[in-house]
Design an enzyme around this catalytic site. Structure first.
Site, PDB file in Angstrom:
ATOM      1  N   ARG A   1       0.677  -1.257  -0.047  1.00 39.54           N
ATOM      2  CA  ARG A   1       0.021   0.102  -0.027  1.00 39.54           C
ATOM      3  C   ARG A   1       0.979   1.286   0.036  1.00 39.54           C
ATOM      4  O   ARG A   1       0.341   2.618   0.217  1.00 39.54           O
ATOM      5  CB  ARG A   1      -0.826   0.025   1.015  1.00 39.54           C
ATOM      6  CG  ARG A   1      -1.954  -1.105   1.168  1.00 39.54           C
ATOM      7  CD  ARG A   1      -3.031  -1.352   2.419  1.00 39.54           C
ATOM      8  NE  ARG A   1      -3.954  -1.915   2.120  1.00 39.54           N
ATOM      9  CZ  ARG A   1      -3.746  -3.374   2.832  1.00 39.54           C
ATOM     10  NH1 ARG A   1      -2.791  -3.652   3.451  1.00 39.54           N
ATOM     11  NH2 ARG A   1      -4.827  -4.164   2.560  1.00 39.54           N
TER      12      ARG A   1
ATOM     13  N   LYS B   1       2.028  11.503 -10.264  1.00 41.64           N
ATOM     14  CA  LYS B   1       1.074  10.445 -11.012  1.00 41.64           C
ATOM     15  C   LYS B   1       1.955   9.265 -11.392  1.00 41.64           C
ATOM     16  O   LYS B   1       3.069   9.410 -11.851  1.00 41.64           O
ATOM     17  CB  LYS B   1       0.779  11.161 -12.350  1.00 41.64           C
ATOM     18  CG  LYS B   1      -0.410  12.211 -12.392  1.00 41.64           C
ATOM     19  CD  LYS B   1      -1.026  12.618 -13.593  1.00 41.64           C
ATOM     20  CE  LYS B   1      -2.219  13.145 -13.464  1.00 41.64           C
ATOM     21  NZ  LYS B   1      -2.757  13.601 -14.863  1.00 41.64           N
TER      22      LYS B   1
ATOM     23  N   GLU C   1       6.654  18.707 -24.241  1.00 41.14           N
ATOM     24  CA  GLU C   1       6.137  19.067 -22.882  1.00 41.14           C
ATOM     25  C   GLU C   1       6.742  20.137 -22.215  1.00 41.14           C
ATOM     26  O   GLU C   1       6.125  21.111 -21.425  1.00 41.14           O
ATOM     27  CB  GLU C   1       6.454  17.786 -21.893  1.00 41.14           C
ATOM     28  CG  GLU C   1       5.812  16.343 -22.072  1.00 41.14           C
ATOM     29  CD  GLU C   1       4.395  16.816 -21.567  1.00 41.14           C
ATOM     30  OE1 GLU C   1       3.895  17.498 -20.971  1.00 41.14           O
ATOM     31  OE2 GLU C   1       3.516  15.787 -21.878  1.00 41.14           O
TER      32      GLU C   1
ATOM     33  N   LYS D   1       5.318  23.024 -12.951  1.00 44.89           N
ATOM     34  CA  LYS D   1       4.408  21.749 -12.574  1.00 44.89           C
ATOM     35  C   LYS D   1       4.529  21.691 -11.170  1.00 44.89           C
ATOM     36  O   LYS D   1       3.363  21.445 -10.618  1.00 44.89           O
ATOM     37  CB  LYS D   1       5.029  20.463 -13.391  1.00 44.89           C
ATOM     38  CG  LYS D   1       4.422  19.084 -12.864  1.00 44.89           C
ATOM     39  CD  LYS D   1       4.730  17.966 -13.777  1.00 44.89           C
ATOM     40  CE  LYS D   1       3.705  17.033 -13.408  1.00 44.89           C
ATOM     41  NZ  LYS D   1       4.007  15.636 -14.308  1.00 44.89           N
TER      42      LYS D   1
ATOM     43  N   GLU E   1      -5.625  16.395  -9.221  1.00 41.62           N
ATOM     44  CA  GLU E   1      -6.161  16.754 -10.488  1.00 41.62           C
ATOM     45  C   GLU E   1      -7.687  16.715 -10.481  1.00 41.62           C
ATOM     46  O   GLU E   1      -8.577  16.449 -11.218  1.00 41.62           O
ATOM     47  CB  GLU E   1      -5.993  15.638 -11.231  1.00 41.62           C
ATOM     48  CG  GLU E   1      -6.291  15.995 -13.024  1.00 41.62           C
ATOM     49  CD  GLU E   1      -5.676  15.129 -14.140  1.00 41.62           C
ATOM     50  OE1 GLU E   1      -4.942  15.626 -14.947  1.00 41.62           O
ATOM     51  OE2 GLU E   1      -6.012  13.970 -13.770  1.00 41.62           O
TER      52      GLU E   1
ATOM     53  N   ARG F   1      -4.887  21.170 -11.965  1.00 40.43           N
ATOM     54  CA  ARG F   1      -4.011  20.324 -12.469  1.00 40.43           C
ATOM     55  C   ARG F   1      -4.424  19.961 -13.702  1.00 40.43           C
ATOM     56  O   ARG F   1      -3.490  19.423 -14.705  1.00 40.43           O
ATOM     57  CB  ARG F   1      -3.766  19.087 -11.718  1.00 40.43           C
ATOM     58  CG  ARG F   1      -2.690  17.982 -11.880  1.00 40.43           C
ATOM     59  CD  ARG F   1      -2.065  17.274 -11.100  1.00 40.43           C
ATOM     60  NE  ARG F   1      -0.915  16.425 -11.589  1.00 40.43           N
ATOM     61  CZ  ARG F   1      -0.131  15.586 -10.645  1.00 40.43           C
ATOM     62  NH1 ARG F   1      -0.223  15.383  -9.590  1.00 40.43           N
ATOM     63  NH2 ARG F   1       0.883  14.883 -11.582  1.00 40.43           N
TER      64      ARG F   1
ATOM     65  N   ASN G   1      -2.627  18.823 -18.879  1.00 45.41           N
ATOM     66  CA  ASN G   1      -2.996  18.056 -19.950  1.00 45.41           C
ATOM     67  C   ASN G   1      -3.464  18.654 -21.304  1.00 45.41           C
ATOM     68  O   ASN G   1      -4.030  18.374 -22.295  1.00 45.41           O
ATOM     69  CB  ASN G   1      -4.507  17.310 -19.729  1.00 45.41           C
ATOM     70  CG  ASN G   1      -4.149  16.111 -18.576  1.00 45.41           C
ATOM     71  OD1 ASN G   1      -3.311  15.463 -18.542  1.00 45.41           O
ATOM     72  ND2 ASN G   1      -4.982  16.183 -17.425  1.00 45.41           N
TER      73      ASN G   1
ATOM     74  N   HIS H   1      -3.014  17.017 -24.526  1.00 42.40           N
ATOM     75  CA  HIS H   1      -2.947  15.542 -24.157  1.00 42.40           C
ATOM     76  C   HIS H   1      -4.266  14.673 -24.625  1.00 42.40           C
ATOM     77  O   HIS H   1      -4.027  13.500 -24.915  1.00 42.40           O
ATOM     78  CB  HIS H   1      -2.771  15.205 -22.879  1.00 42.40           C
ATOM     79  CG  HIS H   1      -1.335  15.537 -22.293  1.00 42.40           C
ATOM     80  ND1 HIS H   1      -0.768  16.747 -22.488  1.00 42.40           N
ATOM     81  CD2 HIS H   1      -0.405  14.632 -21.858  1.00 42.40           C
ATOM     82  CE1 HIS H   1       0.539  16.517 -22.136  1.00 42.40           C
ATOM     83  NE2 HIS H   1       0.706  15.402 -21.715  1.00 42.40           N
TER      84      HIS H   1
ATOM     85  N   HIS I   1      -3.164  11.708 -26.703  1.00 39.54           N
ATOM     86  CA  HIS I   1      -3.266  10.453 -26.167  1.00 39.54           C
ATOM     87  C   HIS I   1      -4.346   9.715 -27.236  1.00 39.54           C
ATOM     88  O   HIS I   1      -4.048   8.335 -27.498  1.00 39.54           O
ATOM     89  CB  HIS I   1      -3.980  10.310 -25.093  1.00 39.54           C
ATOM     90  CG  HIS I   1      -3.155  10.557 -23.773  1.00 39.54           C
ATOM     91  ND1 HIS I   1      -3.579  11.030 -22.514  1.00 39.54           N
ATOM     92  CD2 HIS I   1      -1.748  10.669 -23.605  1.00 39.54           C
ATOM     93  CE1 HIS I   1      -2.472  11.243 -21.611  1.00 39.54           C
ATOM     94  NE2 HIS I   1      -1.631  11.009 -22.267  1.00 39.54           N
TER      95      HIS I   1
ATOM     96  N   HIS J   1       5.320   9.975 -27.333  1.00 41.56           N
ATOM     97  CA  HIS J   1       4.484  10.991 -26.491  1.00 41.56           C
ATOM     98  C   HIS J   1       4.650  12.452 -27.047  1.00 41.56           C
ATOM     99  O   HIS J   1       3.666  13.069 -27.280  1.00 41.56           O
ATOM    100  CB  HIS J   1       4.830  10.852 -25.133  1.00 41.56           C
ATOM    101  CG  HIS J   1       3.784  11.487 -24.326  1.00 41.56           C
ATOM    102  ND1 HIS J   1       2.450  11.236 -24.126  1.00 41.56           N
ATOM    103  CD2 HIS J   1       3.990  12.498 -23.466  1.00 41.56           C
ATOM    104  CE1 HIS J   1       1.870  12.387 -23.285  1.00 41.56           C
ATOM    105  NE2 HIS J   1       2.996  13.202 -22.999  1.00 41.56           N
TER     106      HIS J   1
END
Length: 362
Positions: A118, A140, A182, A229, A239, A243, A247, A250, A254, A266
């Site tokens: 965990r 993330k 990015e 960031k 997010e 946040r 994206n 993206h 994506h 990417h």
């Protein structure tokens, strides 16, 4: 010379940018750790061996887990392999995972650390521009499924991030440039100085060999993008609102990656995604034509793509409906209302979407 950016989120940590940082990464592992799993891709076997020797010299036990390179390593099967290594090596909650590699490896290493018992500590040692400015920072983590990218994951902040610029000097030029997409994104959504620097130094940044001048500019760009960031993540770790601006580009990007079965880099996909978002914002009356042209000019100056083939809209739309920002049947996009001012565009008219696609596929 090094620069340190403090990420003041749930569990504050430092992102250090500089040259020759591998030794410090080992020296500053969590004090309580006695075992270290180094997750790395095959091309970085030599770097991983150096890390293992230094970890063992510090009195800890080092275990290496070599994983497939790039997106093929971000699967449930590879994560299960890493869990198996952790289990057979008797890793406890006080031990640590170190991710050495590009964005896919740091995503995977973070996810493995987040899910083992965990949550155990993870230290990220990104070796690509993309990983340094994006994947390794912000907490993330995730793996891909056959249904889409990063649909399984967890928020799990690193103990520390070490961005050793020496790793970039042997990186193929186009891999380095793809990561700069990015960085450019950070310029469009918040820090305009990034755009100015890229416009002034594009030729040096995309050269096969990095000159001392280019390396200095690259250090400033990486530090600035990490700072962007860090500011956003500190305000919204999970997010829920702000946040989402990270994206930018993206949603469409994506979709390209999914449609192309992850054969596109990417950064290349996000570059086209930013142009799509800019065209969409222009059609929605939020962004000037000059700002759309600036998107194309900056990205093209780095050798990044700004177009995508026609005739694939249905597949792309299906993929976008799986995007994490989508709510039910409501598509949501991050667009710009002027450079440096990102806003949400929810449920845009389908005609605007098709128009934006036509603009990037013509």
């Amino acid at each position: 010379m090094t620069a340190t950016v403090r990420v003041e989120s749930g569990a504050p940590y430092d992102v250090t940018v500089g040259t020759g940082l591998l030794e410090r990464a080992v020296q500053e592992l969590p004090a309580a750790s006695r075992k270290v799993l180094v997750v790395h891709a095959a091309p970085l076997r030599q770097v991983a061996d150096v890390m293992r020797a230094r970890i063992e010299a510090s009195g800890r036990e080092a275990v290496l887990a070599e994983v497939p390179d790039a997106e093929s390593g971000k699967t449930a099967e590879v994560a299960a392999f890493c869990w198996q290594v952790l289990g057979k090596s008797d890793f406890t909650r006080s031990d640590v995972v170190v991710g050495v590699g590009g964005g896919a490896v740091t995503d995977l290493a973070g996810f493995v650390a987040a899910t083992w018992m965990r949550g155990i500590a993870v230290v990220q040692v990104p070796t690509t521009v993309l990983a340094m400015v994006d994947a390794a920072v912000g907490g993330k983590t995730g793996i891909n499924t056959t249904e889409g990218k990063n649909l399984v994951g967890a928020f799990h902040e690193p103990h520390a991030v070490w961005c050793d610029l020496a790793m970039l000097e042997t990186l193929p030029a186009y891999d380095r440039v793809a990561g700069l997409a990015e960085v450019v994104k950070g310029g469009f959504i918040r820090d305009g100085v990034i755009l100015d620097l890229v416009e002034d130094h594009a030729d040096a940044l995309k050269a096969e060999q990095l000159s001392p001048e280019a390396l200095e500019v690259l250090e400033e760009l990486i530090t600035r993008k990490v700072r962007v960031k860090a500011e956003v993540v500190a305000a919204d770790l999970k997010e829920s609102h702000l946040r989402e601006i990270l994206n930018y580009g993206h949603t469409f990007g994506h979709a390209i990656e999914y449609t192309e079965r992850y054969q596109w880099r990417h950064g290349s996909a996000v570059a086209v995604g930013m142009v799509f978002a800019a065209e969409l914002a222009h059609l929605a009356g939020k962004l000037s034509e000059a700002d759309v042209d600036r998107h194309r000019a900056i990205l093209s100056s780095l050798g990044l793509p700004t177009t995508y083939p026609p005739g694939r809209w249905d597949a792309l739309l299906t993929a976008m409906r799986r995007d994490k920002k989508t709510r039910g049947d409501l598509l949501r996009f991050v667009v710009l209302q002027g450079i440096g001012n990102p806003v949400r565009l929810e449920g845009p008219d389908p005609a605007l979407l098709v128009g934006a696609y036509d603009a990037v596929s013509s």
